[in-house]
Design an enzyme around this catalytic site. Structure first.
Site, PDB file in Angstrom:
ATOM      1  N   ASN A  32       0.847  -0.964   0.219  1.00 11.42           N
ATOM      2  CA  ASN A  32      -0.009   0.087  -0.020  1.00 11.42           C
ATOM      3  C   ASN A  32       0.819   1.142   0.158  1.00 11.42           C
ATOM      4  OD1 ASN A  32      -1.912   1.937   0.429  1.00 11.42           O
ATOM      5  ND2 ASN A  32      -2.725   1.237   2.315  1.00 11.42           N
ATOM      6  N   ARG A  76      -2.769  -2.250  -3.450  1.00 12.33           N
ATOM      7  CA  ARG A  76      -4.085  -1.382  -3.034  1.00 12.33           C
ATOM      8  C   ARG A  76      -4.033  -0.042  -4.046  1.00 12.33           C
ATOM      9  NH1 ARG A  76      -5.547   2.505   1.849  1.00 12.33           N
ATOM     10  NH2 ARG A  76      -7.593   3.168   1.254  1.00 12.33           N
ATOM     11  N   HIS A 122     -13.304   2.904   0.369  1.00  5.66           N
ATOM     12  CA  HIS A 122     -13.115   2.036   1.443  1.00  5.66           C
ATOM     13  C   HIS A 122     -13.698   0.704   0.801  1.00  5.66           C
ATOM     14  CE1 HIS A 122     -13.235   5.403   4.643  1.00  5.66           C
ATOM     15  NE2 HIS A 122     -12.216   4.887   4.558  1.00  5.66           N
ATOM     16  N   ARG A 166     -12.375  15.555   8.176  1.00  4.19           N
ATOM     17  CA  ARG A 166     -12.961  15.964   6.885  1.00  4.19           C
ATOM     18  C   ARG A 166     -14.509  16.196   7.529  1.00  4.19           C
ATOM     19  NH1 ARG A 166     -11.571  10.710   3.801  1.00  4.19           N
ATOM     20  NH2 ARG A 166      -9.478  10.385   4.619  1.00  4.19           N
ATOM     21  N   GLU A 209      -7.990  -5.141   5.344  1.00  4.65           N
ATOM     22  CA  GLU A 209      -8.061  -4.907   3.947  1.00  4.65           C
ATOM     23  C   GLU A 209      -6.814  -5.635   3.435  1.00  4.65           C
ATOM     24  OE1 GLU A 209      -8.512  -0.920   5.226  1.00  4.65           O
ATOM     25  OE2 GLU A 209      -9.567  -0.293   3.175  1.00  4.65           O
TER      26      GLU A 209
END
Ligand code: AMP
Length: 398
Positions: free
Chosen positions: A7, A90, A179, A240, A384
């Site tokens: 990743n 990823r 996601h 955010r 993940e």
């Protein structure tokens, strides 16, 4: 088969080495601060911790250092890099190009390059990681797993914004969702926990980490999700803002003289829980502060939970019947406070939390609803990397 999952961020490479299909983690680590002062590698392998602080100029040097560490038999490594038979990457944004995991070819790379403008912060380092891995591991199959892919099943009524249709046709302006690998992983685990086929159940999955999104899943297919064209839309997050009136940007620009670029940065990096509290984006810190009587932290937790509750309600309406609601991500797995607040008063809608089990559940696969609850409420630790390893094994092993 040994599968290396990578990743790549702008200045870091996270990695995890799996033995598949046994799903055994052989090694896990990160190189970070690439090209900066204090660049370092950390790796856990066979119970042995390696920590190196040394100049690491770029991703190429970073990946070569990872390979040297993994093959360092003195530290329980694998001996030879040729044992690594496949690499899973990823990748954040594949737009409408890929609805599934794919083998990386020149054509796939060109398609991803074509999406750089949709994810200018994330896709370039992901692409760099692929290029470097192809050089360091010539001939080894490379697989791309995309955050957006799982949501490609959303119907037009979910993914189109009510703006001029040309924006979509000419500039690919639409909702994509993110996601996806995490939502897919916990959905599969939830089906196993319920002992029902995924194709026969409806789920709401809430991935609540520093970034947060919630997805309505009908028979294993994402039909709506809260993140949009970018990961800014939807739930309140660490830094955010989530959903806001889009005219806020123009108004704030006029009132403060700030540029759109600066306001975009503030909405991404200085808003959410950090912006509301002026204190932290870390949920643990905020829960502690709220418990000690800090009113802003308490209010921020209420706003976070209230907006989450509204999405759960909306997706319950979208799905009609819900078999399980899943909490995952650092907050979803660990914060009994957020779970309690967002589900308060939700028993008539089908979500009846067992407060005692909820209070003590952390990062494990647990049913936290009462036996009377119409929908099961589950906590499932996301993984993940394992999902990427499984996809990679499935494609490259075949
Ligand atoms: P992630 O991005 O999935 O790693 O999640 C990071 C978020 O999870 C941070 O806001 C952490 O504060 C939060 N988190 C981790 N552990 C806990 C905990 N025990 N209680 C509340 N929040 C937690």
């Amino acid at each position: 088969m040994k599968v290396l999952v990578i990743n790549c961020g702008s200045s870091s490479i996270k990695f995890e080495l799996f033995e598949m299909p046994r799903e055994k983690v052989l090694a896990k680590g990160i190189v970070e601060k690439l090209g900066e002062a204090g660049s370092r590698l950390r790796c856990r392998m066979n119970g042995h911790e390696t920590a190196l602080e040394q100049p690491i100029a770029d991703h190429d040097e970073g990946l070569r250092l990872i390979v040297r560490t993994l093959t360092d038999t003195g530290h329980g490594g694998i001996g030879d890099r040729r044992e690594i038979e496949a690499i899973g990457h990823r990748v954040v944004h594949a737009g409408e190009a890929f609805a599934h995991t794919v083998m990386i070819t020149d054509e796939v790379i060109r398609a991803l390059e074509d999406h750089v403008d949709l994810a200018p912060l994330h896709n370039p380092p992901n692409l760099l990681g692929i290029a470097v891995a192809r050089e360091v591991f010539p001939g080894v199959p490379q697989v791309g797993v995309f955050d957006t892919a799982f949501h490609q099943t959303m119907p037009k009524q979910s993914y189109l914004y009510p703006v001029p249709y040309e924006f979509y046709v000419e500039h690919r302006v639409r909702r994509y969702g993110f996601h996806g690998t995490s939502h897919r992983y916990v959905a599969e685990r939830a089906a196993e926990m319920l002992d029902r086929p995924l194709s026969g159940i409806n789920l709401i999955t809430a991935h609540l980490g520093n970034g947060a999104s919630i997805t309505a899943i009908e028979g294993g297919r994402s039909v709506d999700t809260s993140m949009g064209m970018t990961p800014l839309e939807g739930l309140v997050m660490g830094t955010r803002c989530g959903d806001i009136d889009p005219a806020l940007m123009v108004t704030v620009a006029r009132l403060t003289g700030k540029s759109m670029v600066e306001i975009d940065r503030i909405l991404n990096q200085e808003s959410g829980m950090l912006g509301l509290t002026g204190m932290s984006n870390d949920m643990r810190t905020l829960e502690d502060a709220a418990a000690k009587g800090n009113e802003r932290a308490d209010l921020a937790l209420d706003i976070y939970s209230y907006r989450l509750k509204k999405y759960i309600g909306a997706y319950t309406a979208v799905l009609g019947t819900v078999d399980a609601l899943v909490f995952t991500g650092g907050v979803g797995e660990n914060s009994d406070v957020v779970r309690r607040r967002c589900l308060s008063g939700m028993a008539p809608l089908g979500y009846d939390l067992d407060q005692r089990i909820n209070d003590r559940t952390r990062s494990s696969e647990t049913v936290i609803s009462t036996p009377e609850s119409r929908a099961k409420v589950l906590v499932i630790a996301t993984n993940e990397e394992l999902m990427i390893a499984k996809d990679t094994f499935e494609l490259a092993g075949a």
